[in-house]
Motif scaffolding. Structure first.
Motif, mmCIF file in Angstrom:
data_model
loop_
_atom_site.group_PDB
_atom_site.id
_atom_site.type_symbol
_atom_site.label_atom_id
_atom_site.label_comp_id
_atom_site.label_asym_id
_atom_site.label_seq_id
_atom_site.Cartn_x
_atom_site.Cartn_y
_atom_site.Cartn_z
ATOM 1 N N THR A 18 0.846 -1.258 0.172
ATOM 2 C CA THR A 18 0.060 -0.138 -0.300
ATOM 3 C C THR A 18 0.926 1.351 -0.013
ATOM 4 N N THR A 20 1.026 5.153 0.438
ATOM 5 C CA THR A 20 0.479 6.291 1.238
ATOM 6 C C THR A 20 1.170 7.623 1.030
ATOM 7 N N THR A 22 1.122 12.022 1.465
ATOM 8 C CA THR A 22 0.488 12.917 2.321
ATOM 9 C C THR A 22 0.321 14.268 1.820
ATOM 10 N N GLU A 56 -13.726 10.119 4.696
ATOM 11 C CA GLU A 56 -13.109 9.360 3.985
ATOM 12 C C GLU A 56 -13.939 8.824 2.839
ATOM 13 N N ARG A 58 -13.587 6.311 -0.990
ATOM 14 C CA ARG A 58 -13.136 5.247 -1.592
ATOM 15 C C ARG A 58 -13.478 5.222 -3.264
ATOM 16 N N LYS A 63 -8.112 5.156 -1.776
ATOM 17 C CA LYS A 63 -8.795 5.594 -0.543
ATOM 18 C C LYS A 63 -8.074 7.088 -0.032
ATOM 19 N N THR A 65 -8.512 10.327 2.805
ATOM 20 C CA THR A 65 -8.707 10.501 4.116
ATOM 21 C C THR A 65 -8.549 12.017 4.147
ATOM 22 N N LEU A 74 -4.619 11.999 3.347
ATOM 23 C CA LEU A 74 -3.723 11.247 3.185
ATOM 24 C C LEU A 74 -4.313 10.217 1.897
ATOM 25 N N HIS A 76 -4.483 6.726 -0.444
ATOM 26 C CA HIS A 76 -3.617 5.304 -0.001
ATOM 27 C C HIS A 76 -3.948 4.811 -1.479
ATOM 28 N N THR A 78 -3.819 0.821 -2.448
ATOM 29 C CA THR A 78 -3.829 -0.654 -2.112
ATOM 30 C C THR A 78 -3.175 -1.627 -3.251
ATOM 31 N N SER A 80 -0.660 -1.984 -4.851
ATOM 32 C CA SER A 80 -0.013 -1.126 -5.951
ATOM 33 C C SER A 80 0.640 -1.871 -7.003
#
Lengths: 113, 115
Positions: A18, A20, A22, A56, A58, A63, A65, A74, A76, A78, A80
């Motif tokens: 995953t 992530t 920022t 959140e 999706r 995803k 947030t 954030l 994300h 998943t 990848s």
């Protein structure tokens, strides 16, 4: 002045993990936060939008947030894949008729097979 | 469906020469239109936006200008290019009245090199 901070260094992760990313912002109270994908030599492509009253959101393997207290989002990805390798841009906007969007510099993601 | 076109795709121009970049949108009406510049290693810088024909707002003072002669046409111009005008120029549009008013759709971009 309004400022959006994204990690300007590239993020390298192994395929299947995953990722992530920022996005931090200051001097801004956005109504909307957006994420875009940009491939080299191409225009950005819209991925997801999240509103200030949403925590959140999706979409498939993505995803997002949104923490308005921390002034942070954030992003994300998943499971990848190498095809996810690109630069990802965070963008903020307010409501209203003009809808000016302010973009961050982006974070380059490299997914290693 | 909607599409956005930009031309030319690449351009090499000498310092002091004029510039004209064109952007057209198909499949929508009365969009907001935007010109951005993306310099190497930098984020997208908003240059101009337009909410209607003949209505242009400038975000950054510079030697560039923009015009919107038709509803779905947006033109970026300069009378005399500077070296600092080099960059990747992106046109974007934003749909109105569809309930999806806040994501922007970008064109393929024009890579401008001023020599």
């Amino acid at each position: 002045s309004q400022k959006i901070e994204q990690n300007s260094e590239a993020l390298n992760i192994q395929e299947g993990k995953t990722a992530t990313l920022t996005c931090n912002y200051t001097n801004y109270s956005p109504a909307y936060l957006q994420w875009y994908r940009q491939d080299p030599g191409r225009g950005p492509v819209f991925l997801l939008l999240i509103r200030e009253n949403e925590k959140e959101k999706r979409k498939e393997r993505l995803k997002v947030t949104f923490d308005t207290t921390l002034k942070q989002s954030l992003f994300h990805i998943t499971a990848s894949q190498p095809a996810d390798s690109a630069t990802y841009l965070c963008a903020l906007s307010n409501s209203g008729g003009y809808q000016k969007v302010t973009f961050g510099i982006g974070t380059k993601l490299q997914v290693i097979p | 469906s909607q599409t956005i076109h930009q031309w030319p795709a690449t351009l090499v121009q000498p310092v002091g020469s004029p510039l004209s970049l064109e952007c057209t949108v198909e499949g929508t009406s009365n969009p907001n239109l935007y010109w951005y510049r993306q310099a190497a290693g930098r984020g997208l810088q908003l240059l101009f936006y337009s909410v209607g024909i003949g209505q242009i707002s400038s975000e950054v003072p510079q030697n560039l200008s923009a015009s919107r002669p038709q509803d779905r046409q947006f033109i970026l111009s300069s009378k005399k290019l500077l070296l600092s005008d080099s960059g990747f120029y992106l046109c974007a549009w934003l749909p109105r009245g569809t309930g999806r008013n806040y994501e922007q759709y970008f064109g393929p971009g024009t890579r401008l090199t001023v020599t």
